[in-house]
Motif scaffolding. Structure first.
Motif, PDB file in Angstrom:
ATOM      1  N   LYS A  94      40.246  44.660  45.941  1.00 12.74           N
ATOM      2  CA  LYS A  94      39.874  43.345  46.944  1.00 12.74           C
ATOM      3  C   LYS A  94      38.483  43.399  47.102  1.00 12.74           C
ATOM      4  O   LYS A  94      37.786  44.794  47.254  1.00 12.74           O
ATOM      5  CB  LYS A  94      40.748  43.634  48.129  1.00 12.74           C
ATOM      6  N   SER A  95      38.001  42.440  47.477  1.00  5.09           N
ATOM      7  CA  SER A  95      36.359  42.141  47.821  1.00  5.09           C
ATOM      8  C   SER A  95      36.624  41.583  49.256  1.00  5.09           C
ATOM      9  O   SER A  95      37.371  41.170  49.805  1.00  5.09           O
ATOM     10  CB  SER A  95      35.829  41.209  47.014  1.00  5.09           C
ATOM     11  N   GLU A 129      32.102  37.554  50.432  1.00  2.00           N
ATOM     12  CA  GLU A 129      32.580  36.272  50.112  1.00  2.00           C
ATOM     13  C   GLU A 129      32.342  35.793  48.646  1.00  2.00           C
ATOM     14  O   GLU A 129      32.923  35.454  48.012  1.00  2.00           O
ATOM     15  CB  GLU A 129      31.928  35.101  50.918  1.00  2.00           C
ATOM     16  N   HIS A 130      30.849  36.092  48.342  1.00  6.80           N
ATOM     17  CA  HIS A 130      30.489  35.739  46.864  1.00  6.80           C
ATOM     18  C   HIS A 130      30.866  36.751  45.893  1.00  6.80           C
ATOM     19  O   HIS A 130      30.511  36.650  44.619  1.00  6.80           O
ATOM     20  CB  HIS A 130      28.910  35.428  46.926  1.00  6.80           C
ATOM     21  N   SER A 138      33.810  38.375  43.719  1.00  7.23           N
ATOM     22  CA  SER A 138      35.221  38.176  43.505  1.00  7.23           C
ATOM     23  C   SER A 138      36.064  39.644  43.318  1.00  7.23           C
ATOM     24  O   SER A 138      35.451  40.672  42.975  1.00  7.23           O
ATOM     25  CB  SER A 138      35.365  37.339  42.130  1.00  7.23           C
ATOM     26  N   ALA A 139      37.313  39.523  43.697  1.00  6.11           N
ATOM     27  CA  ALA A 139      38.385  40.548  43.309  1.00  6.11           C
ATOM     28  C   ALA A 139      38.221  41.002  41.737  1.00  6.11           C
ATOM     29  O   ALA A 139      38.248  41.935  41.449  1.00  6.11           O
ATOM     30  CB  ALA A 139      39.641  40.076  43.896  1.00  6.11           C
ATOM     31  N   ASP A 140      37.972  39.945  40.941  1.00  4.10           N
ATOM     32  CA  ASP A 140      38.062  40.167  39.557  1.00  4.10           C
ATOM     33  C   ASP A 140      36.834  41.274  39.269  1.00  4.10           C
ATOM     34  O   ASP A 140      36.873  42.092  38.477  1.00  4.10           O
ATOM     35  CB  ASP A 140      37.766  38.990  38.694  1.00  4.10           C
ATOM     36  N   SER A 141      35.555  41.066  39.917  1.00  2.00           N
ATOM     37  CA  SER A 141      34.585  41.725  39.392  1.00  2.00           C
ATOM     38  C   SER A 141      34.939  43.187  40.157  1.00  2.00           C
ATOM     39  O   SER A 141      34.145  44.217  39.534  1.00  2.00           O
ATOM     40  CB  SER A 141      33.295  41.217  40.252  1.00  2.00           C
TER      41      SER A 141
END
Ligand SMILES: NC(=O)c1ccc[n+]([C@@H]2O[C@H](COP(=O)([O-])OP(=O)(O)OC[C@H]3O[C@@H](n4cnc5c(N)ncnc54)[C@H](O)[C@@H]3O)[C@@H](O)[C@H]2O)c1
Length: 75
Positions: free
Chosen positions: A59-60, A63-64, A66-69
Protein backbone atom coordinates in the motif's frame (compact mmCIF):
# COMPACT_ATOMS: atom_id res chain seq x y z
CA UNK A 1 45.37 -1.43 -8.04
CA UNK A 2 41.59 -1.72 -7.75
CA UNK A 3 40.23 0.50 -5.01
CA UNK A 4 36.96 0.28 -3.09
CA UNK A 5 35.85 3.32 -5.05
CA UNK A 6 36.48 1.46 -8.35
CA UNK A 7 34.48 -1.51 -7.10
CA UNK A 8 31.60 0.73 -6.00
CA UNK A 9 31.54 2.65 -9.27
CA UNK A 10 31.51 -0.62 -11.21
CA UNK A 11 28.65 -1.95 -9.08
CA UNK A 12 26.69 1.24 -9.64
CA UNK A 13 27.37 1.06 -13.38
CA UNK A 14 26.31 -2.57 -13.72
CA UNK A 15 23.46 -2.17 -11.21
CA UNK A 16 24.69 -4.87 -8.88
CA UNK A 17 24.99 -2.28 -6.09
CA UNK A 18 22.25 -2.52 -3.47
CA UNK A 19 20.86 0.92 -2.70
CA UNK A 20 19.90 1.78 0.89
CA UNK A 21 17.38 4.54 1.55
CA UNK A 22 16.99 5.80 5.13
CA UNK A 23 13.60 7.44 5.64
CA UNK A 24 10.72 6.56 3.33
CA UNK A 25 8.77 9.80 3.35
CA UNK A 26 8.10 12.33 0.62
CA UNK A 27 11.71 12.22 -0.54
CA UNK A 28 12.77 8.67 0.26
CA UNK A 29 9.83 6.68 -1.08
CA UNK A 30 9.82 8.15 -4.63
CA UNK A 31 13.62 7.85 -4.65
CA UNK A 32 13.39 4.20 -3.65
CA UNK A 33 10.79 3.50 -6.34
CA UNK A 34 12.89 5.21 -9.01
CA UNK A 35 15.99 3.20 -8.16
CA UNK A 36 13.89 0.02 -8.29
CA UNK A 37 12.34 1.08 -11.60
CA UNK A 38 15.72 1.45 -13.28
CA UNK A 39 16.88 -1.94 -12.07
CA UNK A 40 18.59 -1.68 -8.70
CA UNK A 41 17.84 -3.75 -5.65
CA UNK A 42 16.82 -1.32 -2.94
CA UNK A 43 16.52 -1.64 0.82
CA UNK A 44 14.39 0.96 2.55
CA UNK A 45 14.56 1.80 6.25
CA UNK A 46 12.07 3.73 8.34
CA UNK A 47 11.38 4.02 12.07
CA UNK A 48 7.65 4.54 11.40
CA UNK A 49 6.17 1.06 11.72
CA UNK A 50 2.94 2.13 9.98
CA UNK A 51 4.93 2.97 6.83
CA UNK A 52 6.81 -0.32 6.96
CA UNK A 53 3.51 -2.18 7.41
CA UNK A 54 1.87 -0.30 4.52
CA UNK A 55 4.75 -1.01 2.13
CA UNK A 56 4.92 -4.64 3.18
CA UNK A 57 1.20 -4.88 2.38
CA UNK A 58 1.77 -3.22 -1.00
CA UNK A 59 0.00 0.00 0.00
CA UNK A 60 0.99 3.62 -0.51
CA UNK A 61 0.68 6.43 2.05
CA UNK A 62 1.62 9.23 -0.36
CA UNK A 63 -1.21 10.53 -2.50
CA UNK A 64 0.58 10.72 -5.85
CA UNK A 65 2.19 7.28 -5.48
CA UNK A 66 -0.04 4.38 -6.48
CA UNK A 67 -0.26 1.01 -4.78
CA UNK A 68 0.58 -0.48 -8.19
CA UNK A 69 3.96 1.24 -8.21
CA UNK A 70 4.69 -0.15 -4.73
CA UNK A 71 3.68 -3.63 -5.86
CA UNK A 72 5.81 -3.41 -9.00
CA UNK A 73 8.86 -2.32 -7.01
CA UNK A 74 8.45 -5.22 -4.60
CA UNK A 75 8.60 -7.87 -7.36
N1 LIG B 1 10.16 17.17 1.00
C1 LIG B 1 10.89 18.11 0.43
O1 LIG B 1 10.49 18.80 -0.53
C2 LIG B 1 12.32 18.34 0.88
C3 LIG B 1 13.09 19.29 0.20
C4 LIG B 1 14.41 19.48 0.60
C5 LIG B 1 14.93 18.74 1.66
N2 LIG B 1 14.16 17.86 2.33
C6 LIG B 1 14.74 17.10 3.43
O2 LIG B 1 14.72 15.72 3.10
C7 LIG B 1 14.52 14.98 4.30
C8 LIG B 1 13.28 14.11 4.15
O3 LIG B 1 12.16 14.95 3.91
P1 LIG B 1 10.72 14.35 3.66
O4 LIG B 1 9.88 15.46 3.16
O5 LIG B 1 10.84 13.08 2.86
O6 LIG B 1 10.30 14.01 5.17
P2 LIG B 1 9.20 12.95 5.65
O7 LIG B 1 8.86 13.36 7.05
O8 LIG B 1 8.13 12.80 4.65
O9 LIG B 1 10.02 11.58 5.69
C9 LIG B 1 11.05 11.34 6.59
C10 LIG B 1 10.96 9.87 6.95
O10 LIG B 1 12.13 9.50 7.67
C11 LIG B 1 11.75 8.62 8.71
N3 LIG B 1 12.81 8.65 9.72
C12 LIG B 1 13.09 9.60 10.63
N4 LIG B 1 14.15 9.25 11.37
C13 LIG B 1 14.57 8.05 10.89
C14 LIG B 1 15.63 7.18 11.24
N5 LIG B 1 16.47 7.47 12.25
N6 LIG B 1 15.78 6.02 10.54
C15 LIG B 1 14.92 5.72 9.54
N7 LIG B 1 13.90 6.51 9.16
C16 LIG B 1 13.73 7.67 9.82
C17 LIG B 1 10.41 9.14 9.17
O11 LIG B 1 9.66 8.15 9.85
C18 LIG B 1 9.77 9.54 7.84
O12 LIG B 1 9.04 8.47 7.27
C19 LIG B 1 14.38 15.99 5.43
O13 LIG B 1 15.65 16.14 6.03
C20 LIG B 1 13.97 17.25 4.73
O14 LIG B 1 14.37 18.40 5.43
C21 LIG B 1 12.86 17.63 1.94
Amino acid sequence: MTTNKDVLLERIANKSAVIGIVGLGYVGLPLMLRFAEVGYKVLGFDIDQSKVDALTAGKSYIEHISADSIATART
